[in-house]
Design an enzyme around this catalytic site. Structure first.
Site, PDB file in Angstrom:
ATOM      1  N   ASP A  18     -17.767 -37.510  24.796  1.00  0.00           N
ATOM      2  CA  ASP A  18     -17.706 -36.578  23.679  1.00  0.00           C
ATOM      3  C   ASP A  18     -18.111 -37.362  22.427  1.00  0.00           C
ATOM      4  OD1 ASP A  18     -16.857 -34.376  21.983  1.00  0.00           O
ATOM      5  OD2 ASP A  18     -15.031 -35.541  21.611  1.00  0.00           O
TER       6      ASP A  18
ATOM      7  N   ASP B 223     -17.586 -36.138  18.488  1.00  0.00           N
ATOM      8  CA  ASP B 223     -16.662 -36.063  17.361  1.00  0.00           C
ATOM      9  C   ASP B 223     -15.276 -36.547  17.759  1.00  0.00           C
ATOM     10  OD1 ASP B 223     -18.769 -34.974  16.058  1.00  0.00           O
ATOM     11  OD2 ASP B 223     -17.986 -32.935  15.968  1.00  0.00           O
TER      12      ASP B 223
ATOM     13  N   ARG C 177     -16.889 -21.300  11.998  1.00  0.00           N
ATOM     14  CA  ARG C 177     -17.003 -22.487  11.155  1.00  0.00           C
ATOM     15  C   ARG C 177     -18.442 -22.698  10.690  1.00  0.00           C
ATOM     16  NH1 ARG C 177     -14.736 -26.943  14.878  1.00  0.00           N
ATOM     17  NH2 ARG C 177     -15.141 -25.378  16.489  1.00  0.00           N
TER      18      ARG C 177
ATOM     19  N   SER D 215     -21.641 -32.785  23.303  1.00  0.00           N
ATOM     20  CA  SER D 215     -20.873 -32.479  22.103  1.00  0.00           C
ATOM     21  C   SER D 215     -20.873 -30.997  21.787  1.00  0.00           C
ATOM     22  CB  SER D 215     -21.468 -33.247  20.910  1.00  0.00           C
ATOM     23  OG  SER D 215     -20.810 -32.905  19.711  1.00  0.00           O
TER      24      SER D 215
END
Length: 415
Positions: A188, A190, A233, A276
């Site tokens: 991953d 972040d 978002r 990601s």
């Protein structure tokens, strides 16, 4: 030491010669040189050095001059200033033990109480510790137990209780050949490969970082549908100039040990991938910079030089990450058992579950509860220890090719 028998099954005479004391070059050669003048067959030889203290044992099948072997060993030990122990015995066939496993224990610090509980639990499980070696002494202490007679899934569950009670990290993986060979390692991005959440860095440019950070935290904890939360978002970014992507790329900070992890994996011939729920505009640059083989992430829609607040194509969500890992493995011709997945959020759970080894790295509680293994020290290259790679091996490789190695700071007690 290994027990032996003759080919017809009858017991044979053995002589176990052990010397202990301060280690220095030439000890093994001097001892064996002294024994070489007397007829004997070497059946086994093992040595270990802990903090400069040597223990060397040679298991011999003596000829007819046992007393001469004893005398030769005594002379060599006296010359070396070492303590000698000689034990006569007979060898028998050792029962073949199945269930080879590697138990890796990480702690900062690693207390005697914790190690005692680990070893006791292994014994209660009915497994035997065949070998112990230290993999690192800083920035965390890591010890690997090579064991046999283990049921990996059940032992993993049992030792997870010790890890929780003692504040240490424990990984249990199949041993033997399963521990060796080429692998695919998928990370991953972040809060795993990098220290930040990219969408929060982008949101800071429109004054909505706190709002987006709250939604991100809930999504990573598994409280919100990932795709819905991502689209919401991203919508907050509508109207931002595409140039902010360049600024965000410059502000991204790798997790300590990230470069060392990738560099070492590539030296071993492993394949590395990034998956990601963030954005390929950032992830792709990271992959290029680190020499990573595969990268998959969401793509932001850009029109007239500005972000539209939408993503293009299928969202890389929890299921999408697992699909990517499978596809990367297929491209590389590797079974899932040869894959390692590393992540921190709820959207990593499917990927962690299907991988041969799933590692929750400083992860959210729901992820730590469900992952096979958790690492809670702040150094990403600690994952290398779970694969049986030692700190000394990493630093020697760096030294050989002139890569600067800077030791990370030793952490405070606890996690």
């Amino acid at each position: 030491m290994t027990e032996v028998s003759s080919t017809d099954g009858t017991d044979i005479q053995t002589l176990s010669v052990t010397v202990t004391g301060d280690d220095r070059p030439g000890v093994t050669g001097t001892l064996l040189g002294a024994l070489s003048g007397v007829e004997a067959e070497v059946l086994d030889i093992q040595q270990v050095v802990v903090n400069g203290h040597l223990t060397l044992t040679v298991l011999l099948r003596p000829g007819t001059h046992v007393d001469q072997l004893r005398d030769a060993a005594a002379v060599a030990a006296h010359r070396l200033g070492l303590t000698l122990t000689v034990v006569e015995g007979t060898g028998v066939n050792a029962r073949s033990r199945q269930g080879r496993a590697a138990v890796v224990v990480l702690g900062a610090p690693l207390s005697t109480d914790a190690v005692s509980l680990v070893t006791s639990r292994i014994a209660e499980h009915g497994a035997n510790i065949d070998r112990i070696r230290r993999l690192s002494r800083y920035p965390v202490t890591t010890v690997e137990f090579d064991i046999s007679g283990a049921d990996v899934p059940s032992l993993r569950t049992e030792l997870a209780l010790v890890a929780t009670s003692e504040g240490i990290d424990i990984a249990v993986a199949p041993g033997g050949l399963a521990r060796r060979g080429r692998r695919l390692v998928v990370l991953d991005v972040d809060s795993t490969l990098i220290q930040q959440e990219v969408i929060e860095l982008l949101a800071a440019h429109c004054g909505r970082e706190a709002e987006v950070a709250e939604v991100t935290a809930r999504a990573m904890a598994g409280e919100l549908d990932f795709e819905e939360s991502l689209r919401a978002r991203v919508q907050t970014l509508a109207g931002l100039p595409a140039s902010v992507l360049d600024e965000v790329r410059e502000s991204v900070q790798l997790t300590p040990g990230a470069r060392t992890l990738v560099r070492t994996l590539k030296r071993l011939g492993f394949t590395v991938g990034l998956v990601s729920g963030g954005f390929i505009e950032i992830v792709g640059e990271l992959a290029d910079d680190l020499g990573i083989d595969h990268a998959r992430a969401n793509r932001l829609e850009i029109e007239d030089g500005h972000l539209t607040g939408r993503v293009v194509g299928e969202v890389v969500d929890r299921a999408g990450k697992a699909r990517a890992l499978k596809e990367f493995a297929e491209e590389e011709g590797l079974p899932l058992s040869r894959t390692v997945a590393i992540g921190d959020g709820a959207n990593d759970l499917d990927m962690l579950d299907i991988a041969g080894l799933g590692v929750a790295f400083n992860a959210k509680p729901i992820v730590q509860e469900q992952a096979q293994t958790a690492v809670n020290v702040p150094y990403l290259d600690s994952v290398l220890y779970l694969l049986g790679i030692s700190r000394e091996e990493i630093e020697e490789a760096d030294l050989d090719d002139g890569t600067p190695t800077q030791a990370p700071p030793v952490p405070h007690a606890g996690h």
